[in-house]
Scaffold this active site. Structure first.
Site, PDB file in Angstrom:
ATOM      1  N   ILE A 136       0.871  -1.197   0.000  1.00 59.34           N
ATOM      2  CA  ILE A 136       0.000   0.000   0.000  1.00 59.34           C
ATOM      3  C   ILE A 136       0.892   1.227   0.000  1.00 59.34           C
ATOM      4  O   ILE A 136       1.701   1.405   0.919  1.00 59.34           O
ATOM      5  CB  ILE A 136      -0.864   0.083   1.297  1.00 59.34           C
ATOM      6  CG1 ILE A 136      -1.654  -1.191   1.552  1.00 59.34           C
ATOM      7  CG2 ILE A 136      -1.780   1.315   1.283  1.00 59.34           C
ATOM      8  CD1 ILE A 136      -2.790  -1.418   0.613  1.00 59.34           C
ATOM      9  N   HIS A 137       0.780   2.064  -1.011  1.00 66.20           N
ATOM     10  CA  HIS A 137       1.563   3.307  -0.974  1.00 66.20           C
ATOM     11  C   HIS A 137       0.962   4.461  -1.760  1.00 66.20           C
ATOM     12  O   HIS A 137       1.446   5.584  -1.675  1.00 66.20           O
ATOM     13  CB  HIS A 137       2.984   3.065  -1.494  1.00 66.20           C
ATOM     14  CG  HIS A 137       3.045   2.961  -2.995  1.00 66.20           C
ATOM     15  ND1 HIS A 137       2.687   1.840  -3.671  1.00 66.20           N
ATOM     16  CD2 HIS A 137       3.401   3.864  -3.938  1.00 66.20           C
ATOM     17  CE1 HIS A 137       2.826   2.033  -4.964  1.00 66.20           C
ATOM     18  NE2 HIS A 137       3.251   3.269  -5.163  1.00 66.20           N
ATOM     19  N   ARG A 138      -0.094   4.191  -2.535  1.00 73.83           N
ATOM     20  CA  ARG A 138      -0.585   5.243  -3.419  1.00 73.83           C
ATOM     21  C   ARG A 138      -1.212   6.395  -2.639  1.00 73.83           C
ATOM     22  O   ARG A 138      -1.938   6.186  -1.660  1.00 73.83           O
ATOM     23  CB  ARG A 138      -1.600   4.677  -4.400  1.00 73.83           C
ATOM     24  CG  ARG A 138      -0.959   3.859  -5.503  1.00 73.83           C
ATOM     25  CD  ARG A 138       0.049   4.699  -6.261  1.00 73.83           C
ATOM     26  NE  ARG A 138       0.679   3.957  -7.331  1.00 73.83           N
ATOM     27  CZ  ARG A 138       0.341   4.086  -8.610  1.00 73.83           C
ATOM     28  NH1 ARG A 138      -0.593   4.918  -8.985  1.00 73.83           N
ATOM     29  NH2 ARG A 138       0.984   3.391  -9.517  1.00 73.83           N
TER      30      ARG A 138
END
Ligand code: UD1
Ligand code: UDP
Length: 364
Positions: free
Chosen positions: A211-213
């Site tokens: 998860i990084h967006r």
């Protein structure tokens, strides 16, 4: 022929691995690599150069950890200096990051031919910084190397190719995906991560998650929904999550219950490939990882509202669930392994995208 390659972020190093290897086969091509410094931690940058044997950058600009405007502006200034000194025939940019856009602006202002690898992708969501970067980069590119037919169609729908003046004629070509080249080449070099060697990990029955967006990390409600769902799922199946530094910083300030997750530091590409190849399911908001799940024949649940890789959703290999708890849990409960029908689809080319890119540049 002299190519000035602009790199800055993790997915670009991974894509450049295959293209630089191809360039090295040609004595008549000189590649000068500029690393903007957008990603700077050793496990977000150096590790990829080392293990994928990408030549050390000729220039390191050290511009990372800033706001979009400051980062892009400072990159433009510094890349321009390098381009004026090196006088390349081409500037080559990858994907959709701020480093991509900065390289594109410099090329267009200095009238240097611009090659855009991974051109034509669209999420049709202008809130995403990546969508803005792609649209602006594509518009001024000389050769647009599309990874899929969908990308070619997206460009045509926007009126490409533009040949409004005699000195800006665009070539659009589907060469396949350079990430397919990388996955095929590095598969045999995959390395079992040390976390797996030492933990009680349930090998081959875990979920791999990233998860990084910005659309997730910068929205507290979305991030909370995603992590609560993952924590719920992790009660019955191990969830291994190599955590991007952006998400790590934000999670620190939120009091979320994530005790069931196996959170690890970001890993290098060779360990990542091992993690993908041995998991039973991928859950992610990454662009690249959606495709890699497919390359390694794993189902993918995408924690976004839309994707640029629509062909994966259309064939059933990928399920879009956004940040909706009910949809995430439902997709997890009902996911199925990929079938031979999925695997027989030739969605991203034959693993020779890099070769085709370099051949086209030499012919141009
Ligand atoms: C960038 C790209 C995104 C891509 C991602 C790949 C843009 C607009 N976004 O997002 O499209 O999916 O890279 O990973 O270009 N940080 C560190 N160490 C690092 C790198 C980042 O601590 O080595 C932290 C910094 O606090 C930084 C934040 O992460 O401010 C965000 O980094 P940034 O490069 O702005 O964007 P990404 O989220 O990494
Ligand atoms: N990746 C990696 N180590 C990690 C997480 C991701 O090597 O800890 C790889 C991943 O396999 C893919 C690429 O990084 O090849 C994707 O980068 P990311 O998800 O950061 O960016 P995106 O593709 O969304 O732009």
């Amino acid at each position: 022929m002299k190519i000035l390659t602009i790199l800055g972020a993790r997915p670009q190093f991974i894509k450049a691995g295959s293209v630089s290897r191809e360039i090295a086969k040609h004595k008549n091509i000189e590649e000068i690599i500029v690393h903007t410094g957008q990603h700077y931690d050793a496990n977000m940058s150096d590790i990829f150069f080392d293990e994928m044997q990408i030549p050390k950058p000729n220039y390191f600009l050290g511009i990372g950890g800033k706001s979009h405007g400051a980062m892009t502006g400072q990159m433009i200034e510094k890349i321009e200096e390098v381009a004026l000194k090196e006088k390349p025939d081409w500037i080559m940019v990858y994907g959709d990051t701020n480093s991509t856009l900065a390289g594109a602006i410099v090329a267009s202002k200095l009238h240097i031919k611009l090659a855009h690898i991974e051109a034509g992708l669209r999420s049709f969501n202008m809130q995403m910084p990546e969508e803005v970067n792609r649209i602006l980069t594509d518009r001024v590119s000389t050769v647009l190397f599309c990874p899929t037919e969908t990308a070619v169609e997206n460009l045509k729908a926007e009126g490409f190719p533009f040949s409004l003046t005699t000195n800006h004629k665009q070539l659009i070509t589907n060469v396949g995906d350079v990430m397919q080249d990388g996955a095929m080449f590095y598969k045999n070099l995959a390395v079992k991560p040390s976390i797996i060697q030492t933990s009680k990990a349930n090998i081959q029955n875990y979920i791999l998650c990233t998860i990084h967006r910005a659309e997730n990390t910068d929205d507290e409600i979305r991030l909370k929904n995603i992590f609560e769902s993952l924590n719920e799922i992790a009660k019955e199946k191990q969830v291994i999550l190599p955590l991007h530094p952006r998400t790590k910083k934000i999670l620190k300030n939120l009091k979320l219950n994530i005790e069931n997750l196996t959170i690890i530091d970001p890993v290098g590409y060779l360990e990542m490939i091992w993690l993908i190849d041995n998991c039973s399911l991928v859950m992610t908001d990454s662009g690249g990882l959606q495709k890699e799940a497919y390359f390694f024949e794993k189902p993918c649940i995408t924690l976004r509202d839309e994707t640029e890789w629509v062909e994966l959703v259309e064939c059933g290999a990928n399920t879009l669930v956004g940040a909706d708890k009910k949809k995430i849990l439902e997709a997890y409960k009902t996911h199925q392994p990929l079938t031979t029908t999925h695997q027989s689809l030739d969605l991203y080319g034959d693993g020779k995208a890099s070769e085709k890119i370099i051949r086209k540049l030499l012919e141009y």
